[in-house]
Design an enzyme around this catalytic site. Structure first.
Site, mmCIF file in Angstrom:
data_model
loop_
_atom_site.group_PDB
_atom_site.id
_atom_site.type_symbol
_atom_site.label_atom_id
_atom_site.label_comp_id
_atom_site.label_asym_id
_atom_site.label_seq_id
_atom_site.Cartn_x
_atom_site.Cartn_y
_atom_site.Cartn_z
ATOM 1 N N GLU A 215 76.604 15.506 -83.457
ATOM 2 C CA GLU A 215 75.740 15.661 -82.286
ATOM 3 C C GLU A 215 76.457 16.332 -81.119
ATOM 4 O OE1 GLU A 215 73.017 12.949 -79.256
ATOM 5 O OE2 GLU A 215 74.536 12.017 -80.525
ATOM 6 N N ASP A 216 77.723 15.981 -80.905
ATOM 7 C CA ASP A 216 78.403 16.391 -79.675
ATOM 8 C C ASP A 216 79.464 17.467 -79.867
ATOM 9 O OD1 ASP A 216 76.890 14.562 -78.265
ATOM 10 O OD2 ASP A 216 78.341 12.947 -78.519
#
Length: 707
Positions: free
Chosen positions: A76-77
């Site tokens: 996600e990051d």
């Protein structure tokens, strides 16, 4: 910061066969992937996944779960991809990381549908592999421990609310009591800081006033058990502020009225010692009536086992005592994680005896929307429990306040659908009777029975409510389908087409319907008109004049058979009162719209112009009824029972009326109100239809709508 070798040693302490190489690769990969990213605290972001992994090692989880903790934010990051994670760490880890990633946006916000949809994904993911939930809980725990670094107070409160409403109950459901307690207390700090501070202050005052009472009671308990030949480890604790506050709210009592703010745990060698210990405790101190619970004989759904009692104990204080073995204590503290190493397929739903999770998946299948599923789930997550038995002695766990109908649906959906009565402890009782702990319940069934809409107000469990709603929804869908089919058939015939020659697939595509059945149901519900279906099925219908003069064009300006206005003036029948031949009518000249025709008693006339030149005395032509059909509107109040809509639509058809639109405007357990627009020849025709409808047993009342 935990170093690479320290993390490996933490795992090796409980798993000598640790895959050191796998952990090392994950440690380095996560550190490089997060690079220079920072947390709200200003610390390197990598500290977060590292702390999550450390929390998972406290639970003594397997290598794949620890690695997932290290990698859970990479997809996600960071720029890391699923394919990259799969290539380096295998399919199992990649799927776990992906499952946790998909849950990362689970937040309580104004976007209720988004939150509900994410929670639906959550349940699906953890039903496939419970480790997804374990990693997510560890992630949430560390985020709550560092929540004070977030500057926005509204965001802190939103995260705390989500934690106490979703994550803490889920932790309890999988038996992780220690994590549940910490999550609740950390949330309490942000949701109601004043209340928490007040309770903490009072607890500190009690501690100072009583001195080392906890130590004295612990010592006396140990010595009393030792004299009876029972070797036990005893330790005491004050109840957590959130637990105390919740009890004050639930029981509507003040802090001063609480008499059991201290709890003591007695850890013994085996189950036999548990029962001997409870006998010793009750023999030494007076037991508080109604406060003894045997969760060894009847474990909770999350496998929690223990003996609970409250006694007027040493120093005349009311104290709660929990007696359990060391294995029971491990399960009470760490839940599913406590016995991970002993179950080869512990991560699979079928490998766990967590019926609540299977029930959640069933509710997911029964719910019409994610929002409805979230509603049902919260009902079950936040409820205290009662334990009842089938006639064969099987244990059924239900929310507090549950009724025999809840019990029937917990046994099986089909048992619930066919429930007509219930015997509780051998006595017939109403289906609305609340059940108590220890009740034996026998369900009386009939194949002729179907769920009643009233049951929704009787049941308290999300499982029962979801099943009832689904049954009623499917039953209503059948009625709407039948009505929609009749409407479309009539429209096709009057337009010169044969429905049997058409598939309606083109119309489905244009109107974004998945199936023809869905299309017909929406027509029956009034969400899609037959005109839309015709134009979607036959694109030329939009531009060609109607084959019947009685079907009003979209702009409503066809030649109306009335006299009294200048020739050539555009005329429109009022949509407020739907005049039909035989009504006394009046015309109102309206700028930009021509003459609008109203019935003489139309309520809308009270709001139009008072200019006498704008009013026209109109009358129907002698053969107006022969010019075709005209729209009228009626309101029907009908009994809420199976087949009601079908009977109404059939009778209108038999009397040569044609329904062009309908809408349910009100619905209760007993009645529903439906607004129907239909085509009739004149007032006489409309009156005949209304009279015929009033003869139906399902119809309470029928009235023409004039405004």
């Amino acid at each position: 910061m935990i170093r690479q070798y320290e993390l490996v040693e933490r795992v090796r302490a409980y798993d000598p066969n640790v895959d050191e190489s796998l952990l090392d690769r994950a440690y380095v990969f996560s550190m490089k992937a997060h690079g220079s990213q920072k947390r709200a605290s200003g610390d390197p972001y990598f500290l977060h996944p590292l702390e999550v992994a450390a929390i998972l090692t406290d639970m003594r989880l397997d290598d794949a779960t620890i690695v997932t903790g290290l990698l859970h934010d990479t997809l996600e990051d960071t720029v890391a991809t699923y394919e990259e994670v799969e290539a380096l760490f295998g399919n199992e880890v990649a799927q776990l990381v992906d499952g946790v990633t998909k849950l990362s946006q689970l937040e309580l916000s104004s976007e209720d549908a988004k939150q509900a949809e994410n929670f639906r994904k959550f349940v699906l993911a953890m039903s496939n592999d419970i480790r997804v939930l374990l990693v997510k809980l560890a992630d949430r725990l560390h985020n709550m421990r560092t929540l004070h670094f977030i500057k926005n107070p509204d965001k802190r409160r939103r995260i705390a609310l989500e934690t106490v409403e979703i994550y803490a109950p889920l932790a309890e459901r999988i038996g992780m009591q220690a994590m549940k307690t910490e999550l609740e207390d950390l949330s309490f700090l942000y949701l109601n800081p004043d209340a928490r501070e007040s309770i903490v202050t009072r607890l500190n005052f009690l501690t100072e006033k009583a001195g080392n009472v906890q130590e004295r009671v612990t010592r006396e308990l140990e010595e009393t058990l030792k004299r009876a030949g029972i070797i036990a480890e005893v330790f005491g604790r004050q109840k957590q502020p959130y637990s105390i506050w919740r009890k004050m709210q639930r029981d509507n009592v003040s802090f001063e009225q609480l008499s059991d703010v201290m709890a003591f745990r007695v850890i013994v060698d085996d189950e036999d010692a548990c029962y001997r210990a409870i006998g010793v405790v009750h023999g030494a101190w007076r037991a508080v009536p109604g406060r003894f619970k045997d969760y060894i004989s009847n474990p909770k759904p999350n496998n929690y086992s223990s003996l609970h009692t409250t006694v007027l104990g040493p120093e005349r204080q009311r104290i709660e005592i929990q007696i359990r073995t060391r294995d029971m204590h491990a399960i009470a503290t760490f839940g599913v994680a406590a016995h991970w190493r002993y179950k080869q397929d512990a991560h699979k739903i079928d490998g766990l005896q967590y019926g609540w999770l299977r029930h959640m998946v069933e509710m997911l299948e029964n719910a019409e929307s994610p929002e409805e599923f979230l509603e049902h789930t919260k009902i079950d997550l936040y409820s205290d429990q009662v334990f009842c038995f089938t006639p064969k002695g099987d244990l059924i766990t239900l929310p507090r306040g549950a009724t025999p109908i809840d019990f029937a649906y917990m046994v099986h959906t089909d048992v619930g659908h066919t429930c007509v009565g219930a015997k509780v402890n051998g006595t017939m009782v109403p289906l609305s009777t609340p059940l108590n702990n220890g009740d034996q319940v026998e369900i009386v069934r009939s194949r002729a029975q179907t769920p009643s809409p009233m049951w929704e107000n009787i049941v308290v469990s999300g499982r029962a409510r979801a099943a009832i709603r689904r049954f009623l929804r499917m039953q209503g869908r059948g009625e709407y389908h039948e009505l929609g089919l009749k409407l479309v058939e009539r429209a096709f015939i009057r337009a010169g087409y044969n429905l049997s020659d058409q598939t309606l697939e083109p119309a489905c595509k244009v109107l974004s319907m998945k199936t023809v059945d869905d299309l017909l149901v929406e027509v029956g519900r009034g969400n899609i008109t037959v005109r839309q279906v015709l134009e979607a099925e036959f694109p030329g219908e939009k531009n060609r004049k109607d084959r019947r003069s009685n079907i009003m064009p979209v702009d409503g300006t066809y030649a109306i058979p009335v006299s009294g206005a200048n020739p050539g003036v555009a005329m429109t029948l009022g949509s407020c009162c739907h005049p039909v031949p035989g009504d006394r009518i009046v015309g109102v000249v309206t700028p930009g719209k021509g003459v609008i025709v109203h019935t003489i008693d139309c309520e809308a006339l009270g709001t139009v112009t008072e200019d006498p030149d704008a009013w026209l005395n109109l009358s129907w032509e002698a053969d107006a009824a022969q010019h075709g059909f005209h729209l009228a509107s009626i309101e029907i109040r009908s009994h809420n029972e199976p087949g009601a809509l079908g009977k109404i639509s059939t009778l209108i058809g038999k009397n040569h009326g044609n329904i062009t639109n309908l809408k349910l405007t009100e619905r209760s357990l007993r009645l529903f109100t439906i607004l129907i627009e239909l085509e009739v020849q004149d007032v006489k025709h409309l009156t005949e239809i209304i009279a015929a409808l009033r003869t139906l047993t399902v119809v309470e009342s029928v009235d023409r709508v004039r405004s």
